[in-house]
Scaffold this motif. Sequence first.
Motif, mmCIF file in Angstrom:
data_model
loop_
_atom_site.group_PDB
_atom_site.id
_atom_site.type_symbol
_atom_site.label_atom_id
_atom_site.label_comp_id
_atom_site.label_asym_id
_atom_site.label_seq_id
_atom_site.Cartn_x
_atom_site.Cartn_y
_atom_site.Cartn_z
ATOM 1 N N UNK A 1 -5.762 1.459 14.297
ATOM 2 C CA UNK A 1 -5.665 0.780 15.589
ATOM 3 C C UNK A 1 -6.995 0.866 16.340
ATOM 4 N N UNK B 1 -5.102 -4.148 22.291
ATOM 5 C CA UNK B 1 -4.863 -3.252 21.158
ATOM 6 C C UNK B 1 -4.765 -4.100 19.903
ATOM 7 N N UNK C 1 -8.522 -0.044 20.279
ATOM 8 C CA UNK C 1 -8.064 -0.395 21.633
ATOM 9 C C UNK C 1 -9.234 -0.405 22.595
ATOM 10 N N UNK D 1 0.844 -1.191 0.000
ATOM 11 C CA UNK D 1 0.000 0.000 0.000
ATOM 12 C C UNK D 1 0.881 1.243 0.000
ATOM 13 N N UNK D 2 0.421 2.257 -0.689
ATOM 14 C CA UNK D 2 1.174 3.510 -0.719
ATOM 15 C C UNK D 2 1.193 4.116 -2.113
ATOM 16 N N UNK E 1 -5.644 1.037 7.322
ATOM 17 C CA UNK E 1 -5.754 2.305 8.042
ATOM 18 C C UNK E 1 -7.164 2.891 8.017
ATOM 19 N N UNK F 1 -4.279 1.203 -2.192
ATOM 20 C CA UNK F 1 -4.877 1.160 -0.853
ATOM 21 C C UNK F 1 -4.793 -0.262 -0.294
ATOM 22 N N UNK F 2 -4.767 -0.407 1.037
ATOM 23 C CA UNK F 2 -4.728 -1.748 1.617
ATOM 24 C C UNK F 2 -5.973 -2.559 1.227
ATOM 25 N N UNK G 1 -4.137 -6.097 9.508
ATOM 26 C CA UNK G 1 -3.271 -6.086 8.327
ATOM 27 C C UNK G 1 -3.932 -6.888 7.217
ATOM 28 N N UNK H 1 -4.347 -4.301 15.656
ATOM 29 C CA UNK H 1 -3.939 -3.680 14.396
ATOM 30 C C UNK H 1 -4.308 -4.676 13.292
ATOM 31 N N UNK I 1 -0.050 -4.962 4.798
ATOM 32 C CA UNK I 1 -0.319 -3.525 4.846
ATOM 33 C C UNK I 1 -1.250 -3.243 6.014
ATOM 34 N N UNK I 2 -0.966 -2.222 6.772
ATOM 35 C CA UNK I 2 -1.844 -1.828 7.873
ATOM 36 C C UNK I 2 -3.136 -1.271 7.279
ATOM 37 N N UNK J 1 -7.041 5.367 12.777
ATOM 38 C CA UNK J 1 -5.606 5.422 12.463
ATOM 39 C C UNK J 1 -4.982 4.024 12.425
#
Lengths: 163, 286
Positions: free
Chosen positions: B163, B124, B165, B76-77, B136, B97-98, B128, B126, B133-134, B161
Amino acid sequence: MLFLSLVLLVVFPLRASTPTAGVELSVVGAGPRQVEPTLQQSITRDYAKAWQTFSVALQSGDSAALDQYWAGVAHDKFQRLVEDQKSTSVQVRYVDKSHQLQAVFYPADGAALVLYDTAQLEVQVFNSGKLIHSKGLTQRYVVLMTPAQDRWLVRVLQSVPLP
Amino acid sequence: MKRSIAAFIPGLLLAISVFAADVSVPRQTIAGSKLSLKTSGTGDATIVVIGPGHIVSKRIALGKPLELTADDIADAGRYILILLSSDAEIDKSFVVMPAKPAHVSFVAHPSRVPVAIKNGISGTAYAFDAYDNLVSESLPVDFKLSGNRMPTLEREVVSKNGVAAVSIDSPQREGPVTFQAATGGVIATRIVRVVADEPCTLRIHAEPVGKGIRAQTEPVKDCSGNLVPDGTLVTFTAWDSQGRSTVDASVKKGIAQVNLPAKGEVTVSAASGVALGNTVRLQANP
């Protein structure tokens, strides 16, 4: 006079430029845990060093430089980027001019820090040594850093669209 | 004459546009998808694609589609695509994009927690995608805490962002609990050990034995009624005509016991953590 200058240079070698130059960190709105002042210093220092080692790895073609400040997904991806340079004869240079870091999430256990970086970069691409692309741009990254023994490592660095 | 030249110009421009080297790129695509990019022009060209973690360089025939594989656009990027031909150097960019979540990195903290602690367990997560890829963009993440001796607790948190939690009170009963984070059909599981808290109250009894006394606690429990863990220290103190004796004893299966030397009238008490036990007076064997 020349002799004196040479002696001074040997005795007091020139200091390298400060690694935190160009990196600013804001912790306003970050939480739930407060980002302590010592941590703020570590983050700006280590993030700047991470970019330095990334630059060194790309320029030298030696991905071992990444081991110092990169880990996990980010390390693996940049390692491949460095290795791809050898197999394609294409070289990439990221000239990072400034980084505006915004911390957004710091959990209670202190095991990670999520930030956004708005970076001013110049991307240069060389094909067999010839410059074929050079462009300045503003790039936004989502960054995940995790603590190691004596430093913070970048575990995720992923560009995202500007807001 | 002027009129005939003017009529010729649009045709010339059209011909240039048809034969000029060019490549069309999407504004945005998804990580791991295949791309077939339309190219125009004639002859051969070199195409260079710079991704966040990958470089592709290959010769292509202009006028034929440029195929990029899932691996070529896995990260991603922002991507830069440069087309180098004999008559042009063109650069374009596009964003990857992811993809949807494929695994969750889930940090549960701590791994051992005392019972009944407010916001004592935090998680928490995250998310992927399959290409690491995170993810987001905002996603609903379901956190679930369950165990044999507790009602299941569930919380839905929308990630921000990249994440999500949550903090949850630790259960009243000791034992292992399962802590899960799930999003987009992907689940990550951690085990958290809930342990008894510090002793809440302490009651002891004592009896004369041999040349002294034996003091023993009743089952030592925390304020939620759980037996404290083995190894919890209980300090016994005895006073007699010869002075004071103090001995530390570890709790085993909820009970701590100790033999103390004593003569004549003896007073015994015990303490563990912030809990003070009762005082027992007895007559040791002469």
